[in-house]
Design a protein around this motif. Sequence first.
Motif, short mmCIF file in Angstrom:
data_model
loop_
_atom_site.label_atom_id
_atom_site.label_comp_id
_atom_site.label_asym_id
_atom_site.label_seq_id
_atom_site.Cartn_x
_atom_site.Cartn_y
_atom_site.Cartn_z
N TRP A 8 16.14 -30.11 6.69
CA TRP A 8 16.45 -30.71 8.00
C TRP A 8 17.93 -30.50 8.32
CZ3 TRP A 8 19.68 -34.28 10.13
CH2 TRP A 8 19.35 -34.73 11.41
N ARG A 15 18.63 -26.92 9.16
CA ARG A 15 18.10 -26.50 10.46
C ARG A 15 18.83 -27.17 11.61
NH1 ARG A 15 13.91 -24.70 13.45
NH2 ARG A 15 13.13 -26.24 14.90
N HIS A 16 19.06 -28.46 11.49
CA HIS A 16 19.57 -29.20 12.64
C HIS A 16 21.09 -29.31 12.67
CE1 HIS A 16 15.72 -30.56 14.29
NE2 HIS A 16 15.31 -30.49 13.05
N LEU A 17 21.75 -29.05 11.54
CA LEU A 17 23.21 -29.17 11.56
C LEU A 17 23.91 -27.83 11.35
CD1 LEU A 17 23.77 -32.50 9.62
CD2 LEU A 17 23.75 -32.10 12.07
N GLY A 43 22.16 -24.59 11.61
CA GLY A 43 21.17 -23.56 11.88
C GLY A 43 21.76 -22.23 12.28
N ASN A 87 26.04 -23.73 15.87
CA ASN A 87 25.57 -25.04 15.45
C ASN A 87 26.49 -25.65 14.40
OD1 ASN A 87 24.03 -27.24 14.82
ND2 ASN A 87 22.11 -26.12 14.63
N THR A 141 28.78 -29.01 14.58
CA THR A 141 28.72 -30.08 13.58
C THR A 141 30.12 -30.42 13.08
OG1 THR A 141 26.57 -29.28 12.89
CG2 THR A 141 27.71 -30.75 11.38
#
Lengths: 391, 368
Positions: B25, B28-30, B32, B36, B40
């Motif tokens: 996670w 992918r979300h921080l 990716g 991105n 972050t």
Amino acid sequence: MPQPARAPVRHFLRTRHGRAFVYQALALGALVAAGWLLWHNTADNLAARQIRSGFGFLAQPSGFDIGEALFAYSSRDSYLRAFAVGVANTLRVALAGIVLATVLGTLIGIGRLAQNALLRGLCTAYVEVLRNVPLIIQLFAWYLVLTELLPAATEPLRFGTHFFLSKSGLQFPFPEWSTGWTVALAGVPIGILAAIGYRHWARQRRLRTGVAPPAVWPALLLALGMPVLGWLVGGAPTDFDVPAVGSFDVTGGAAATPEFLSLLIGLTGFTAAYIAENVRSGVLAVPGGQTEAAAALGLSRGLTLRLVLLPQALRVIVPPLTSQYLNLTKNSSLAVAIGYPDVVSIANTTINQNGQALECVLMIMTVYLAINLMTALLMGWYNRRVAIVER
Amino acid sequence: MTAPIPFVPLPARAPPRAASGLLAWVRRHLFGSPGNALTTLALAGLAAYALPPALRWLVGSAVWHPDYAACRALDHAGACWGFVAEKWRLILFGRYPFAEQWRPLAATAIVVAALVVTAIPACWRRWLGGVWVLALASFFVLMSGGILGLARVDTGLWGGLPLTVLLTLVGMGASIPIGILLALARRSELPLLRALATLYIELVRGVPLITVLFTASFVFPLLLPQGMRVDVLTRIALGIVLFQAAYMAEVVRGGLQALPKGQYEAAAALGLSWWRTQQKVILPQALTLVIPGFVNSLLSTFMDTSLVTVVSMYDLTGALRLALGDAQWRSFFLEGYLFIALIYFACCFAMSRYSHWLEHRLNRWTRR
């Protein structure tokens, strides 16, 4: 066989038409009676309180000053002129708020769909917090922050060398007005019209010959070039009235008062939260297959956005966006709470002076209804333009 | 003939990286993509820069007890919650007599309890109406007194959270029936009724609430027969009801429009009269459809009541301004506004989550 005389009436009442007629006649009667009663009471009350009625007062001198006016106004001017100042102030803060809220709301709405979880969380938190705290609280808080926590005008916060923020508002450089600037300003609508004309010509040419002339750059060049050309023709004035810190106050330049600023910030922040939600749902409403189909047709990313995604998303976004614009305009009436002289504040002051509440409330309503009506007409035109053409 | 090519297996590919779990996670979300990851880092940097001072102000160096000298000495280096500790009764109950303030507290608690019961779908029974009659009756008895040995308290002294709750509930409760009638009239076949309803709804929706409050406070007294007086609370409540009814009508109309035409035709085939059709067939279905809309209206009425402070009533917002009128504590306005903003936020957030939940639940019903 002879019928009794009342039968046709009873028969009439048993039909749909008959009952419809009776109901509507009753409604109309009740309305007229209530209207007459209220009118009668009002006339009595006005007479007893020695309040005059009618709009005659509009021509008389108002006797109050207004903190900020877009055009010349003094307490010797008429009430009508005071109202005009108020309407101009309403429109000023509403237009500025609409532009800023659209930009901020779009950014936050897109941020809520970002891949990055932190950014997404931040934007979601913004939307949830700002939407769930009443606007008037936000306005009071901003007003107090701007008038109490900021430094005094003698030692303002500086942004760059020419922007000053203090308890007396924001001071910023402004052109020394001369003919050149007026000509430049006149270039703006001419430039926009020219750009629209060019787009029309380019489209006709593409349809006729199959060869597409470049669509974006020439139009942008026209829209931006005309004001610059106007500025050059007008003698290219470069004089700016630059504010400077004096011993008591910041002098020179143009200023935005704390009342205007807090209303603008509050309205922008609040409405942006709603606009962000509109933008988000609009973007989500375009199915992913559309991007893939555009890619399969060989459209570039820019063209995909411009020709495929935006038109479909805008169809979803624009109608609720308009109602947000109207909400912002209506919410600008909260100006009365922090002392920004919008049309409602002016009416409030007038009521306190001469007690002609009915006339003043009617005038406020007329102003807002006129704004609504114009927007509705504009929206109707837009909706007809973008509606899906069913073949 | 050439020798057969010996079979040489390619080295096995590495297993795909985990697609679930915390690490996946985060990846992918921080982190990716480069952009991105940069976002972050930038946001983490911003948080590291801004959060510690903010927390220090809010909690760390804050003064919690009502000690003016300590707050002054702090000079805004930390929050002065002492202001809230000193004035919370004024903020929550306005100018209601100090010794009697258990009454608004009890009254508000009863009404909020009724609201919570109403929020549970399993309790949507006929007895709910009785609960509300009881709750509102005890609210008014407790607030105004005059009977049961309670001292009489004039409505002019009502304020703070109870006033906000009262205006919200009255505004909501009374505007629903009016809104239903308006919506039915707007969809009626009778041209005059339709025109009048449409005119009213669009007129009211076109003007800001402030105008309506001004009308209620300045114009209503002029409309009454001479010698008749109505207190300002009633007038303002009436203004809010008339305003909210127009919005409610649109909510109800949404439900009416969502019903298929077959429902009307079926009712007509059964020989039901127009009123019977509405009462037995149309309204029960349409109103169920728009329950989430009602919750949203409740939310906006709750927020809108804060505007009555403009016409000099001391609801939660107005009572805070009353408390800030104390010159000594005036500079701690930010703490005060954060306090009431938190109250509003907690209520509104709960309502909007509830509305979402309800919408899902009702969709589940209709989908089946």
